[in-house]
Scaffold this active site. Sequence first.
Site, PDB file in Angstrom:
ATOM      1  N   CYS A  71       0.828  -1.211   0.000  1.00  0.00           N
ATOM      2  CA  CYS A  71       0.000   0.000   0.000  1.00  0.00           C
ATOM      3  C   CYS A  71       0.868   1.268   0.000  1.00  0.00           C
ATOM      4  O   CYS A  71       1.517   1.566  -0.988  1.00  0.00           O
ATOM      5  CB  CYS A  71      -0.974  -0.047   1.180  1.00  0.00           C
ATOM      6  SG  CYS A  71      -2.473   0.936   0.919  1.00  0.00           S
ATOM      7  N   HIS A  94      -3.630  -5.074   0.244  1.00  0.00           N
ATOM      8  CA  HIS A  94      -3.407  -5.606   1.585  1.00  0.00           C
ATOM      9  C   HIS A  94      -3.392  -7.132   1.564  1.00  0.00           C
ATOM     10  O   HIS A  94      -4.448  -7.767   1.614  1.00  0.00           O
ATOM     11  CB  HIS A  94      -4.508  -5.128   2.532  1.00  0.00           C
ATOM     12  CG  HIS A  94      -4.436  -3.679   2.875  1.00  0.00           C
ATOM     13  ND1 HIS A  94      -4.125  -3.225   4.145  1.00  0.00           N
ATOM     14  CD2 HIS A  94      -4.627  -2.573   2.118  1.00  0.00           C
ATOM     15  CE1 HIS A  94      -4.128  -1.893   4.147  1.00  0.00           C
ATOM     16  NE2 HIS A  94      -4.435  -1.489   2.933  1.00  0.00           N
ATOM     17  N   GLU A 143      -2.604  -9.070   3.941  1.00  0.00           N
ATOM     18  CA  GLU A 143      -3.102  -9.618   5.206  1.00  0.00           C
ATOM     19  C   GLU A 143      -4.621  -9.723   5.205  1.00  0.00           C
ATOM     20  O   GLU A 143      -5.201 -10.489   5.980  1.00  0.00           O
ATOM     21  CB  GLU A 143      -2.617  -8.768   6.385  1.00  0.00           C
ATOM     22  CG  GLU A 143      -3.496  -7.612   6.770  1.00  0.00           C
ATOM     23  CD  GLU A 143      -3.505  -6.474   5.757  1.00  0.00           C
ATOM     24  OE1 GLU A 143      -4.420  -5.648   5.800  1.00  0.00           O
ATOM     25  OE2 GLU A 143      -2.588  -6.419   4.913  1.00  0.00           O
TER      26      GLU A 143
END
Length: 408
Positions: A280, A374, A376
């Site tokens: 990001c 992202h 995660e």
Amino acid sequence: MSSTPAPVPPVATDDGDATDTDTGEAVLVLEDGRVFRGEAYGARGQTVGEAVFSTGMTGYQETLTDPSYHRQVVVMTAPHIGNTGVNTDDMESRRIWVAGYVVRDPAIRPSNWRSQGDLGQALDAAGVVGISGVDTRALTRHLRDRGAMRAGIFSGEAAQAPATELLRTVTDAPRMAGSALAAEVSTPEPYVVSPPEGTPTRFRVAALDLGIKGMTPAMLARRGIEVHVLPSRTTVEELLALEPDGVFFSNGPGDPATADHEVELLRRVLERRIPFFGICFGNQLLGRALGLSTYKLTFGHRGINQPVLDRETGKVEVTSHNHGFAIAWPDGIPTDRPAPSDFGPVRCSHIALNDDVVEGLSCEDVPAFSVQYHPEAAAGPHDAEYLFDRFVDLLDTNATQETPRAQT
């Protein structure tokens, strides 16, 4: 060793009682003069920020506690918000970061076995001013046509002020372009996230906190990485003193064009050929460190359903996004051919299928790569989790080669 700061627990609800989310007038004022009226939700008062919309159908608590949303008024396109309440497990940082919250139909009461409290009350306790009962479909279409813009939410006594005064409050607010915000959300002190019990420690990674979410160091730690989470103003001497096997730059808010300190730190990392992975905001800073420029997107990518092509594998991933800026490719729309940079050829490794935005970088002469989204995925799909394994492979390769590093 210390661990990540404990999140603030949500506010408990009164058993059996409906949440008081329907009292009080509220008004949303956009900087172009468009006005939406509704009901107060969360704290009463006033707030200003950049109005953006998130297309995620789930994961509202992770959105609220994502530091990347600092100083933004978040519009939820999903019509029903708050159904599952809030809980400590889904906190992605130590607090709620959004400047304001806009929803169409808040839940009367939460209903979920994991719920520990009510969203409206949690917003109130955090001092977050929100508005409900808004036609979020119309508001989202407006932002898609006109672009992200400054906005204010006014409720209670603040909503009674003249319309011209409310609009002036909005237009006097700072714009997101030119805002340096990473230092405002970064950890004030370093801390360590160690591998879970029973998982051997294989590597030490210095993770620069530009607005990191809690799931990110957890995902790295599961792979045998001892993660040293560092403040954004960390110096290169402080970072190198850890003798890291790799460096990670997190997501975060603000304009990447303002992050000169972080970019210079990254350039020093690349000069020493220390393996690097960024996501990001970290992707944008890798672009700047390589000599590329960045620009502001019209309305950005925010949500958990964004299609991205991984050019190395040819697979299309459904990914979680939250960014309003992007890397400008030298020749316009990025092809699969490498472009020159200050550290050798760089490829656009991932590309957004909706609008051809650069979604990842891969360097050919230095051990560095990044993605704009992202991996995660808290909340979101797990399509991109393999990127953490790719980072471990890079650390493995670098350790095997025993690349010499320059002295400080």
